[in-house]
Design a protein around this motif. Structure first.
Motif, PDB file in Angstrom:
ATOM      1  N   ASP A 231       0.870  -1.163   0.000  1.00 45.39           N
ATOM      2  CA  ASP A 231       0.000   0.000   0.000  1.00 45.39           C
ATOM      3  C   ASP A 231       0.917   1.225   0.000  1.00 45.39           C
ATOM      4  OD1 ASP A 231      -1.546   2.275   1.142  1.00 45.39           O
ATOM      5  OD2 ASP A 231      -3.116   0.777   1.418  1.00 45.39           O
ATOM      6  N   PRO A 232       0.637   2.246  -0.794  1.00 49.14           N
ATOM      7  CA  PRO A 232       1.512   3.432  -0.798  1.00 49.14           C
ATOM      8  C   PRO A 232       1.723   4.050   0.575  1.00 49.14           C
ATOM      9  CG  PRO A 232       0.034   3.512  -2.673  1.00 49.14           C
ATOM     10  CD  PRO A 232      -0.417   2.345  -1.820  1.00 49.14           C
ATOM     11  N   LYS A 233       0.818   3.774   1.520  1.00 51.28           N
ATOM     12  CA  LYS A 233       1.022   4.287   2.877  1.00 51.28           C
ATOM     13  C   LYS A 233       2.269   3.699   3.521  1.00 51.28           C
ATOM     14  CE  LYS A 233      -3.947   4.942   3.725  1.00 51.28           C
ATOM     15  NZ  LYS A 233      -4.494   4.330   2.514  1.00 51.28           N
ATOM     16  N   PHE A 234       2.791   2.589   2.984  1.00 53.84           N
ATOM     17  CA  PHE A 234       3.988   1.960   3.535  1.00 53.84           C
ATOM     18  C   PHE A 234       5.285   2.549   2.957  1.00 53.84           C
ATOM     19  CE2 PHE A 234       1.295  -2.167   3.714  1.00 53.84           C
ATOM     20  CZ  PHE A 234       0.630  -1.704   4.825  1.00 53.84           C
ATOM     21  N   ARG A 235       5.176   3.434   1.980  1.00 59.04           N
ATOM     22  CA  ARG A 235       6.366   3.878   1.255  1.00 59.04           C
ATOM     23  C   ARG A 235       7.425   4.472   2.186  1.00 59.04           C
ATOM     24  NH1 ARG A 235       4.166   7.193  -2.191  1.00 59.04           N
ATOM     25  NH2 ARG A 235       4.443   9.033  -0.883  1.00 59.04           N
TER      26      ARG A 235
END
Length: 569
Positions: A231-235
């Motif tokens: 998920d891009p929130k993990f970037r």
């Protein structure tokens, strides 16, 4: 980094042009020569000559299907593991519960990861049972499959769900009492996130927990992995781990099709060799251990399945499908033109049919048949030669799960499914014979990151108890090692960088205490143990890595916990 010439008792390259060598020369993180010591020294005359002390130096093992960041947050301290390999029986689980109660402040939330009704031989707990053990403590127990979560009445009250029970999200549901109130059980991703996210946000440093899982993977011999539920929130979390001194892993990302941004490109502050987005991930069915895979044959009515709450009358039905064909087509038609590599979770034979049907249609529509697209099928537990032949014809890679057979094989054969299907679970030999590119994975945290056990299991068909089921489905040792190295790199589309000890590739290695080709597969896990790993020509120092992550202010990464699903597949 200084130039080095590394030696070992033998260097196993996984390169058909030069299978064995004495040494490998490394400069600026890459391999510049492979062969005799004299040849490598001639290539780098000023290099340090380093004897690794390894009985065998191999390319670093590659995890083609993992979840390193969320696995760390969900299973490493402050969470406590009750997974069957750490707490084999329900009595062992109860002992972990008792230790946690005695060793923590009364108001501290408690998190336990890894419950498995089949292997623990205990029904999935409800709030009533957890309340009897933990009283008014906020407590969560996550299912090892990643498809279930169990929680106490104190958590229900903390969230206000005792007054207003939440509605069931799409593709997920809460367990309920007759009056509609929550019974302390929940199933599938949206419910798991709703239950666990706020709790994780109260507990510890999620980035350090993730770093601990990185270290666990490194100790198993992995140097490259993947996040199959990115998920891009993990970037930002991944970027922070990649920037830490002596980071032990390279990570490839498959973004979940549920994010809404899955077809968009992703950029990272880290070099592409350390972090990159590769594709899109979907689930056609669920987990064998909770009864929601799509199969044409029935679950058995046995003590094991009854204890696990699997109802043979409804388990394994077409309702286990997570997408309709039209939904799959829509996602594929969005992602394929963008060039993304698709990956479909599929365990049951009907789920495999659905996935391959969708693939063939999309590959045809988008002119990709016959190209090197490397779209993927994940797990394929109930896969047969028919499925694997079709995958090979379509150019689809097959990533298989030896852990499913290793830990659950004795139950699969005769207690979960009939002998004809259970003994053939994880049909390694059929997959290889089809000509498809076959890799092996651990799917952490669904199993420990133990690639040597993967290789031993695929080559011996021995379960954890030592029993053998379907011996005709064993790979050769060489095929199994390739499935954990060069074939896994091909499946990640990183074989130009890693997977073999070849001039021009990155200098990623694993040191073993024995030459695996000299050891019977039955003894491999006990004999060929991991001594350490190298990434980009530097020997990984996990103490330095963990200190680097733990010695910084990680407050900006606290949000990671809110989006974490414990256990994946």
């Amino acid at each position: 980094m200084p130039d080095r010439v590394l030696t070992a008792a033998t260097v196993i390259t996984m390169d058909d042009d030069l299978p064995r060598a004495e040494a490998v020369a490394v400069s600026d993180g890459s391999i510049v020569a492979v062969g005799s010591v004299a040849h490598c020294v001639a290539a780098l005359p000023a290099a340090q000559l380093v004897d690794t002390g390894a009985a065998a130096l191999l390319p670093g093992f590659i995890e083609p299907h993992g979840h390193p960041l969320v696995s760390g947050i969900a299973t490493q301290p402050p969470a406590r593991s009750i997974a069957p390999w750490d707490a084999p029986t329900w009595a062992d689980v109860q002992a972990v519960f008792a230790e946690a109660i005695a060793g923590s402040e009364p108001g501290t939330p408690l998190w336990f990861a890894g419950f498995d009704a089949l292997l623990h031989r205990h029904p999935s707990p409800t709030a009533r049972e957890l309340d009897e053990i933990f009283g008014d403590r906020v407590t969560v127990v996550t299912d090892n499959s990643g498809h279930g979560v169990y929680f106490s009445s104190a958590l229900i009250k903390q969230n206000g769900w005792d007054v207003t029970p939440p509605a069931d999200p799409v593709a997920a549901h809460y367990g309920r009492n007759a009056d509609g109130s929550l019974n302390g059980q929940g199933f599938e991703l949206p419910v798991l996130v709703a239950v666990t996210g706020p709790l994780l946000a109260q507990m510890g440093d999620p980035l350090l927990s993730a770093a601990r899982y990185y270290a666990l993977m490194s100790r198993g011999g992995y140097t490259s992995t993947s996040d199959m539920t990115y998920d891009p929130k993990f970037r930002a979390g991944y970027e922070a781990l990649a920037a830490a001194t002596s980071c032990p892993l390279r990570v490839s990302m498959w973004e979940m099709s549920t994010t809404g941004t899955y077809s968009e490109p992703e950029t990272f502050t880290a070099p592409d060799t350390l972090l990159h987005k590769a594709g899109v991930k979907l689930w056609t069915d669920g987990s064998p251990w909770v009864g929601n895979i799509a199969i044409s044959f029935p679950y058995l009515d046995t003590e094991a399945t009854r204890t696990a709450g699997i109802d043979p009358a409804v388990a394994g039905s077409l309702e286990s499908m997570n997408y309709t064909p039209a939904q799959l087509d829509a996602i594929l038609d969005t992602a394929a033109p963008a060039g993304w590599q698709m990956a479909f979770h599929a365990n049951g034979d009907l789920a495999l049919d659905l996935a391959l049907d969708a693939y063939e249609g999309a590959l045809t529509r988008h002119g990709l048949l016959g190209t090197d697209h490397r779209w993927r099928i994940e797990h394929a537990g109930a896969g047969t030669r028919r499925h694997f032949d079709r995958a090979a014809r379509l150019g689809v890679h097959v990533s298989m799960s030896p852990f499913q057979y290793y830990y659950w094989g004795d139950l699969l054969d005769g207690q979960i499914f009939d002998h004809d299907h259970g003994s053939q679970w994880a049909a390694f030999a059929d997959a290889v014979a089809s000509g498809a590119c076959v890799s092996l994975h651990n799917d952490g945290s669904v199993s420990p990151p133990t690639p040597v056990i993967n290789v031993a299991t695929a080559a011996s068909r021995r379960t954890r108890s030592g029993q053998v089921h379907g011996p005709d489905q064993a790979m050769t040792l060489d095929e199994a090692l390739r499935a954990q190295t060069i074939n896994a790199a091909r499946t990640l589309r990183r074989d130009h960088l890693v997977g073999s000890i070849t001039v021009g590739k990155l200098a990623d290695f694993v040191e073993l205490t024995a030459d695996p080709y000299d050891v019977h597969p039955d003894k491999l896990a006990d004999t060929a143990q991991v001594r350490g790993t190298w990434l980009g020509g530097q020997r990984v120092d996990l103490d330095v890595f963990l200190a680097a992550v733990g010695g910084t202010d990680n407050a900006e990464h606290a949000h990671l916990a809110e989006h974490t699903k414990p256990g994946c597949c």
